[in-house]
Design an enzyme around this catalytic site. Structure first.
Site, PDB file in Angstrom:
ATOM      1  CD  GLU A 284     -22.191   0.004 -17.205  1.00  0.00           C
ATOM      2  OE1 GLU A 284     -21.738  -1.136 -16.990  1.00  0.00           O
ATOM      3  OE2 GLU A 284     -23.292   0.220 -17.722  1.00  0.00           O
ATOM      4  CG  HIS A 305       7.074  -9.671 -26.753  1.00  0.00           C
ATOM      5  ND1 HIS A 305       8.330 -10.053 -27.184  1.00  0.00           N
ATOM      6  CD2 HIS A 305       6.923 -10.231 -25.524  1.00  0.00           C
ATOM      7  CE1 HIS A 305       8.892 -10.830 -26.271  1.00  0.00           C
ATOM      8  NE2 HIS A 305       8.060 -10.956 -25.255  1.00  0.00           N
ATOM      9  CE  LYS A 419     -28.555   0.045 -22.867  1.00  0.00           C
ATOM     10  NZ  LYS A 419     -29.161  -0.268 -21.585  1.00  0.00           N
TER      11      LYS A 419
END
Ligand code: PA5
Length: 435
Positions: A284, A305, A419
């Site tokens: 951010e 793995h 938003k």
């Protein structure tokens, strides 16, 4: 500091000359941070929180902590992003090492809008004694607001309006907002976070310190550790002394050489949420104007793995930063196997730390051969003091990396985009789609 930084496995990719060529720039940017002459200078209060923490704040937190412990055995932190990840990082990191006697169990809400998660949480809380702390600097974050509404209603049903009121704590910004208005109206106990500290840099403010203390973690030790780092990383910007800036310079140079992903890999499971906190801090802060490393995380050896294949032989657009713990809090050794043959006799008497270290060394050199440079950040041991250092170390490093690439590390204009779209789809009054 109890943090060491190692760049040996990046030297094939970045020369000392390249590193040193940035020294002058780093000096200027360091002065910009300290003198508040750079970008986002209104949000630099985090730089000296440890040295400027008033002793009365510890006393205040201590008295609330005592009270909360009397009242509840389940403490719910409502918040998202920077208003939650620091607390989660600290509680996960120190979990089994702290004196958690009498401390309530810590739960989290508002960091997701998952219906099942919240339904399960409310069910779990039914037969518990509950207190809640809603943390939102802006006071208008949808996820936190929804969780707060759900939990308020739960608390009022469980304890009645007055009873609930005495169990709700609000931590919000100084600017008037929906949550601060609500706190005033309902009489909730409320605390303010400083204006000059953005969410992701706020773990060492009341936003983080209060819930961290309630979880049973020694916040004086945490702040003392942060202070050690503050002193060491403020006094000089010399790259041979300031390891946070040296790390920032490597990140910057590696990005410029096409290593656009930083994979932070930890071999100690206590780092799980420190990685999440760091990803938010870096992503951010730095991802702006078409720049910024993509911060990714891995838990080794389990991810060796799976992701290990991609790291070893996939596109070479990443570098690794190993986040290491020099010494675990508890020692487990491979015991003699009493006559049974399980093929592990060669490890008899060796500790898991020893074996884990070889896994680190083995993967670091394998990945290096595969064209993946790696850096290493090692923490001496698992303690609140050292975590305070680590929080501060990463904050300094991220701020410097952002400044080196010419962005403002302390805003987040891109976050508003989703938003607005979401609010417009939800028909929230007075919102329009896009930026
Ligand atoms: O770092 C940030 O600013 C964000 O991650 C915020 O912490 C997050 O969006 C939550 O915001 P608020 O505390 O205003 O609810």
């Amino acid at each position: 500091m109890n943090i060491s930084f190692n760049d040996d496995n990046a030297k094939l990719f970045i020369s000392n000359q390249e590193v040193n060529s940035l020294q002058e720039n780093v000096d200027h940017l360091h002065a910009d941070l300290e003198n508040k002459t750079g970008q986002g200078s209104d949000f630099l209060e985090w730089l000296h929180l440890p040295s400027r923490m008033p002793p009365s704040l510890f006393d205040l937190i201590h008295s609330i902590q005592e009270e909360i412990r009397e009242q509840c055995n389940a403490f719910v932190c409502i918040g998202i992003g920077g208003s939650y990840l620091g607390t989660r990082a600290a509680t996960t990191f120190l979990n089994s090492t702290t004196n958690v006697k009498n401390a309530p169990e810590i739960y989290f809400a508002g960091n997701t809008m998952c219906s099942d998660y919240h339904a399960d949480l409310l069910q779990t809380l039914e037969d518990r004694e509950v207190c809640i702390n809603v943390i939102s600097k802006s006071g208008n974050t949808l996820e936190s607001a929804i969780a707060f509404r759900l939990l308020r209603s739960f608390m009022e049903k469980k304890y009645g309006k007055k009873g609930a009121c005495s169990r709700i704590i609000v931590t919000t910004g100084l600017q008037k907002n929906v949550i601060s208005d609500l706190a005033k109206e309902e009489g909730y106990r409320s605390f303010q976070t400083p204006d000059g500290v953005g969410g992701r840099f706020s773990v060492l403010t009341l936003a983080g310190l209060l819930p961290i203390a309630i979880a049973g973690i020694d916040i004086r030790a945490l702040m003392d550790g942060a202070l050690v780092a503050e002193n060491e990383l403020t006094i000089s910007s010399d790259l041979s002394i300031n390891s946070a800036y040296l790390y920032a310079v490597y990140r910057h140079l590696l990005f410029q050489k096409g290593k656009s992903i930083e994979l932070m890999a930890a071999f100690h499971s206590s780092f799980e949420y420190v990685l999440e906190w760091w990803k938010q801090l870096a992503g951010e802060s730095e991802g702006k104007k078409g720049k910024g490393l993509f911060p990714a995380s891995a838990h080794y050896t389990t991810d060796l793995h799976s992701l290990g294949q991609r790291v070893q032989e996939g596109t070479c657009n990443l570098f690794e930063t190993f986040l290491l713990m020099e010494k675990s809090s508890k020692v487990i050794e491979i015991e003699r196997a009493n006559g049974t043959e399980d093929g592990l006799d060669y490890l008899e008497g060796k500790s898991l730390d020893f074996i884990n270290e070889k896994a680190y060394k083995g993967s670091a050199s394998a990945h290096l051969e595969g064209g993946i440079p790696n850096l290493a950040i090692t923490l001496k041991e698992r303690s609140a003091h050292n975590l305070g250092q680590l929080f501060y170390f990463f904050e300094r490093a991220v701020a410097m990396t952002g400044y080196l690439s010419g962005v403002n590390p302390f805003d987040q204009p891109g976050v508003e985009f989703y938003k607005n779209n979401m609010f417009s789809l939800l028909n929230k009054p007075n919102t329009k789609k896009g930026k």
